[in-house]
Design an enzyme around this catalytic site. Structure first.
Site, mmCIF file in Angstrom:
data_model
loop_
_atom_site.group_PDB
_atom_site.id
_atom_site.type_symbol
_atom_site.label_atom_id
_atom_site.label_comp_id
_atom_site.label_asym_id
_atom_site.label_seq_id
_atom_site.Cartn_x
_atom_site.Cartn_y
_atom_site.Cartn_z
ATOM 1 N N GLY A 42 0.814 -1.208 0.000
ATOM 2 C CA GLY A 42 0.000 0.000 0.000
ATOM 3 C C GLY A 42 0.845 1.255 0.000
ATOM 4 O O GLY A 42 0.655 2.159 -0.829
ATOM 5 N N ALA A 43 1.792 1.332 0.922
ATOM 6 C CA ALA A 43 2.654 2.512 1.021
ATOM 7 C C ALA A 43 3.472 2.702 -0.248
ATOM 8 O O ALA A 43 3.671 3.835 -0.712
ATOM 9 C CB ALA A 43 3.566 2.388 2.239
ATOM 10 N N ASN A 44 3.955 1.605 -0.821
ATOM 11 C CA ASN A 44 4.735 1.705 -2.055
ATOM 12 C C ASN A 44 3.907 2.294 -3.191
ATOM 13 O O ASN A 44 4.368 3.174 -3.933
ATOM 14 C CB ASN A 44 5.243 0.322 -2.474
ATOM 15 C CG ASN A 44 6.392 -0.182 -1.632
ATOM 16 O OD1 ASN A 44 6.997 0.565 -0.867
ATOM 17 N ND2 ASN A 44 6.699 -1.460 -1.765
ATOM 18 N N LEU A 220 4.408 -9.949 -15.719
ATOM 19 C CA LEU A 220 5.238 -11.143 -15.900
ATOM 20 C C LEU A 220 6.708 -10.862 -15.606
ATOM 21 O O LEU A 220 7.599 -11.525 -16.151
ATOM 22 C CB LEU A 220 5.089 -11.659 -17.340
ATOM 23 C CG LEU A 220 3.648 -11.919 -17.810
ATOM 24 C CD1 LEU A 220 3.617 -12.178 -19.315
ATOM 25 C CD2 LEU A 220 3.052 -13.095 -17.058
ATOM 26 N N GLY A 221 6.973 -9.866 -14.761
ATOM 27 C CA GLY A 221 8.349 -9.543 -14.418
ATOM 28 C C GLY A 221 9.143 -9.108 -15.635
ATOM 29 O O GLY A 221 8.684 -8.292 -16.445
ATOM 30 N N GLY A 224 7.535 -9.006 -19.238
ATOM 31 C CA GLY A 224 6.572 -8.019 -19.703
ATOM 32 C C GLY A 224 5.240 -8.105 -18.989
ATOM 33 O O GLY A 224 5.180 -8.429 -17.802
ATOM 34 N N ASP A 251 4.747 -2.629 -7.469
ATOM 35 C CA ASP A 251 4.013 -1.506 -6.875
ATOM 36 C C ASP A 251 4.256 -0.221 -7.649
ATOM 37 O O ASP A 251 3.347 0.593 -7.842
ATOM 38 C CB ASP A 251 4.433 -1.323 -5.412
ATOM 39 C CG ASP A 251 4.127 -2.553 -4.577
ATOM 40 O OD1 ASP A 251 3.099 -3.201 -4.825
ATOM 41 O OD2 ASP A 251 4.918 -2.863 -3.666
ATOM 42 N N GLY A 286 16.807 -0.775 -3.319
ATOM 43 C CA GLY A 286 15.799 -0.354 -2.367
ATOM 44 C C GLY A 286 14.401 -0.359 -2.935
ATOM 45 O O GLY A 286 14.161 -0.760 -4.076
#
Length: 303
Positions: A42-44, A220-221, A224, A251, A286
């Site tokens: 959520g925060a992201n 799909l990372g 794509g 996110d 990060g």
């Protein structure tokens, strides 16, 4: 003041360990480096919306501890309205192990995220009605998420659901979702079908879209993403970049997608923009600190 987007969900403090591989059972493995910082789906997602210039409110709960202080402080610093974040219990934590290729293994401790109630939502429902979009995930109690979807089903507010971690959701609830975003493993969980190819992802997207009746996106990372609605079922290739850390990339994608939708752009434009933004995210270490800002976009770093 009208809020463009309300994110209702989790706030976790992330402890990120970079290492060459995961330890074997019973093995003590020496990691490379430790990174700490704000996280939680959520925060992201709120952070990426705000970094792109959207008026954003965050609704959730953190603990009365230093982790909670850090989470509220970091969101406030990037422009998120945190006045709807309550303090109680202990803050949720995310433990993330990042591999050399940027892929990661993640566990969460729910903490205060599990203490969000339907009453909390009812207290602010008038303010939430002002939002153009409400973004939800599954790191808070599922009954709260489903209540929000049902409560806003017939409103003008668009409901964006990131069904992560994947949960079983009744079909009548899914029909209240305007935009469903899941990755391949979550889509496989929801459809009961293995997804190992783009074609299988496309088929799963079609199946889910028939339930929601609106737009479904399967990420799909590095392969794509797939976007499906009543008019199309289209594949979007990922950008070829050197991945450093994929933490929060999904996110970041969602935040950028909603930002682009708020500008009235076509689904194709939104998908391409979100793909660009998430590609920039994986090129830095990060979580939220790796998300590109509106200023960086204006300088042409993404577009």
């Amino acid at each position: 003041m009208t809020k463009q987007v309300a994110v209702i969900g989790s706030l976790n403090y992330d402890i990120i360990v970079k290492q060459q591989r995961m330890p074997y059972k019973g093995e003590t493995f020496i990691a490379d480096t430790l990174v700490q910082g704000p996280g939680g789906k959520g925060a992201n997602q709120a952070a990426q919306c705000a970094k792109l210039g959207m008026p954003t409110i965050m609704v959730g709960k953190v603990g009365q501890d230093r982790f909670g202080d850090a989470l509220v402080g970091s969101l406030t610093a990037i422009g998120v309205d945190t006045s709807y974040v309550k303090r109680t219990g202990s803050t949720g934590l995310g433990i993330v192990h990042v591999m050399p290729d940027g892929d990661y293994y993640s566990s969460i401790i729910k903490g205060a995220n599990e203490l969000i109630t339907i009453q909390d939502i009812d207290e602010i429902v008038g303010d939430l009605m002002n939002a153009a979009f409400i973004i939800l995930q599954q790191e808070i109690p599922q009954q709260v998420t489903e209540y929000i979807i049902k409560r806003f089903k017939d409103s003008e507010t668009q409901i964006v659901l990131n069904n992560a971690p994947a949960c079983h959701i009744p079909s009548d609830v899914l029909r209240g979702v305007n935009l469903l975003v899941v990755n391949e493993s979550e889509a496989a969980f929801m459809t009961g079908k293995s997804i190992t190819t783009i074609e299988e992802a496309s088929s799963a997207g079609k199946k889910l879209q028939e339930i929601t009746g609106d737009t479904v996106i399967i990420t799909l990372g590095k392969e794509g993403s797939i976007a499906v609605n009543n008019e199309k079922n289209e594949y979007f290739a990922a950008k070829k970049v050197k991945a450093v850390d994929a933490t929060g990339a999904g996110d970041s994608f969602i935040g950028a997608l909603v930002y682009s939708l708020s500008k009235g752009q076509s689904l194709d434009e939104c998908m391409k923009f979100a793909t660009e933004v998430s590609a920039k995210t994986v090129m830095k270490e990060g979580g939220q600190e790796s998300f590109p800002t509106e200023k960086e976009l204006r300088k042409g770093l993404v577009r």
